[in-house]
Design a protein around this motif. Structure first.
Motif, PDB file in Angstrom:
ATOM      1  N   LEU A 154       0.881  -0.964   0.012  1.00  0.00           N
ATOM      2  CA  LEU A 154      -0.091  -0.191  -0.059  1.00  0.00           C
ATOM      3  C   LEU A 154       0.768   1.203   0.081  1.00  0.00           C
ATOM      4  O   LEU A 154       1.867   1.272   0.732  1.00  0.00           O
ATOM      5  CB  LEU A 154      -0.734   0.132   1.188  1.00  0.00           C
ATOM      6  N   PHE A 155       0.484   2.171  -0.823  1.00  0.00           N
ATOM      7  CA  PHE A 155       1.177   3.638  -1.073  1.00  0.00           C
ATOM      8  C   PHE A 155       0.166   4.527  -0.581  1.00  0.00           C
ATOM      9  O   PHE A 155      -0.713   4.672  -1.488  1.00  0.00           O
ATOM     10  CB  PHE A 155       1.852   3.694  -2.263  1.00  0.00           C
ATOM     11  N   PRO A 156       0.378   5.309   0.444  1.00  0.00           N
ATOM     12  CA  PRO A 156      -0.546   6.410   1.007  1.00  0.00           C
ATOM     13  C   PRO A 156      -0.326   7.545  -0.155  1.00  0.00           C
ATOM     14  O   PRO A 156       0.514   7.888  -0.839  1.00  0.00           O
ATOM     15  CB  PRO A 156      -0.236   6.800   2.176  1.00  0.00           C
ATOM     16  N   THR A 157      -1.441   8.563  -0.150  1.00  0.00           N
ATOM     17  CA  THR A 157      -1.229   9.644  -0.888  1.00  0.00           C
ATOM     18  C   THR A 157      -0.368  10.803  -0.002  1.00  0.00           C
ATOM     19  O   THR A 157      -0.181  10.689   1.142  1.00  0.00           O
ATOM     20  CB  THR A 157      -2.576  10.324  -1.200  1.00  0.00           C
ATOM     21  N   ARG A 158       0.066  11.619  -0.828  1.00  0.00           N
ATOM     22  CA  ARG A 158       0.816  12.713   0.006  1.00  0.00           C
ATOM     23  C   ARG A 158      -0.052  13.563   0.985  1.00  0.00           C
ATOM     24  O   ARG A 158       0.740  13.830   2.000  1.00  0.00           O
ATOM     25  CB  ARG A 158       1.630  13.674  -1.266  1.00  0.00           C
ATOM     26  N   ASP A 159      -1.071  13.856   0.325  1.00  0.00           N
ATOM     27  CA  ASP A 159      -1.911  14.481   1.480  1.00  0.00           C
ATOM     28  C   ASP A 159      -2.003  13.742   2.758  1.00  0.00           C
ATOM     29  O   ASP A 159      -2.437  14.098   3.826  1.00  0.00           O
ATOM     30  CB  ASP A 159      -3.497  14.967   0.722  1.00  0.00           C
ATOM     31  N   PHE A 160      -2.383  12.560   2.563  1.00  0.00           N
ATOM     32  CA  PHE A 160      -2.586  11.572   3.895  1.00  0.00           C
ATOM     33  C   PHE A 160      -1.462  11.528   4.825  1.00  0.00           C
ATOM     34  O   PHE A 160      -1.588  11.759   5.906  1.00  0.00           O
ATOM     35  CB  PHE A 160      -3.083  10.132   3.494  1.00  0.00           C
ATOM     36  N   VAL A 161      -0.331  11.618   4.074  1.00  0.00           N
ATOM     37  CA  VAL A 161       1.097  11.600   4.745  1.00  0.00           C
ATOM     38  C   VAL A 161       1.229  12.852   5.476  1.00  0.00           C
ATOM     39  O   VAL A 161       1.379  12.875   6.702  1.00  0.00           O
ATOM     40  CB  VAL A 161       2.251  11.151   3.987  1.00  0.00           C
ATOM     41  N   ALA A 162       0.954  13.850   4.988  1.00  0.00           N
ATOM     42  CA  ALA A 162       1.084  15.328   5.533  1.00  0.00           C
ATOM     43  C   ALA A 162       0.156  15.285   6.517  1.00  0.00           C
ATOM     44  O   ALA A 162       0.542  15.950   7.758  1.00  0.00           O
ATOM     45  CB  ALA A 162       0.691  16.117   4.360  1.00  0.00           C
ATOM     46  N   GLU A 163      -1.273  14.935   6.394  1.00  0.00           N
ATOM     47  CA  GLU A 163      -2.263  14.875   7.530  1.00  0.00           C
ATOM     48  C   GLU A 163      -1.646  14.190   8.878  1.00  0.00           C
ATOM     49  O   GLU A 163      -1.891  14.449  10.101  1.00  0.00           O
ATOM     50  CB  GLU A 163      -3.438  14.307   7.155  1.00  0.00           C
ATOM     51  N   GLN A 164      -1.177  12.831   8.451  1.00  0.00           N
ATOM     52  CA  GLN A 164      -0.661  12.045   9.748  1.00  0.00           C
ATOM     53  C   GLN A 164       0.552  12.753  10.397  1.00  0.00           C
ATOM     54  O   GLN A 164       0.750  12.581  11.531  1.00  0.00           O
ATOM     55  CB  GLN A 164      -0.452  10.850   9.399  1.00  0.00           C
ATOM     56  N   LYS A 165       1.579  13.383   9.516  1.00  0.00           N
ATOM     57  CA  LYS A 165       2.636  14.051  10.102  1.00  0.00           C
ATOM     58  C   LYS A 165       2.131  15.211  11.020  1.00  0.00           C
ATOM     59  O   LYS A 165       2.689  15.320  12.139  1.00  0.00           O
ATOM     60  CB  LYS A 165       3.611  14.607   9.385  1.00  0.00           C
ATOM     61  N   ALA A 166       1.105  16.061  10.765  1.00  0.00           N
ATOM     62  CA  ALA A 166       0.789  17.106  11.422  1.00  0.00           C
ATOM     63  C   ALA A 166      -0.074  16.909  12.674  1.00  0.00           C
ATOM     64  O   ALA A 166       0.213  17.401  13.485  1.00  0.00           O
ATOM     65  CB  ALA A 166      -0.103  18.011  10.477  1.00  0.00           C
ATOM     66  N   ASN A 175       0.539  14.143  14.067  1.00  0.00           N
ATOM     67  CA  ASN A 175       1.523  13.570  15.177  1.00  0.00           C
ATOM     68  C   ASN A 175       2.249  14.702  15.815  1.00  0.00           C
ATOM     69  O   ASN A 175       2.780  14.651  17.162  1.00  0.00           O
ATOM     70  CB  ASN A 175       2.764  12.803  14.560  1.00  0.00           C
ATOM     71  N   ARG A 176       2.647  15.837  14.974  1.00  0.00           N
ATOM     72  CA  ARG A 176       3.421  16.852  15.704  1.00  0.00           C
ATOM     73  C   ARG A 176       2.480  17.613  16.645  1.00  0.00           C
ATOM     74  O   ARG A 176       3.121  17.904  17.670  1.00  0.00           O
ATOM     75  CB  ARG A 176       3.481  17.772  14.373  1.00  0.00           C
TER      76      ARG A 176
END
Length: 78
Positions: free
Chosen positions: A50-62, A64-65
């Motif tokens: 599975l490869f996530p979308t860039r938007d989803f990755v950015a959402e998750q990083k935000a 977590n931050r």
């Protein structure tokens, strides 16, 4: 994981459908499916990558931050 299905083919189809739903929601960009087959072309295992979308990755990083920042700000100072 999908023990409730009588046939493996039905379980794989349900999982394929779930991945497609996540793709339409914008969570997954790409789903790669690899089937391992045995004698007489019997399905023995299915591996998904599975490869996530860039938007989803950015959402998750935000998220977590924000969570880490909240933990740091709520911990007692010395």
């Amino acid at each position: 994981m999908l023990n409730g299905y009588g046939r493996e083919r039905d379980a794989v189809a349900a999982l394929d459908s779930a991945w497609e739903e996540l793709k339409t929601m914008g969570t997954l960009a790409v789903v790669r499916k690899t089937e391992q087959r045995g004698s007489r072309a019997k399905l023995e295992d299915v591996t998904y990558t599975l490869f996530p979308t860039r938007d989803f990755v950015a959402e998750q990083k935000a998220a977590n931050r924000r969570q880490n920042d909240a933990k740091v700000s709520s911990s007692p100072s010395r």
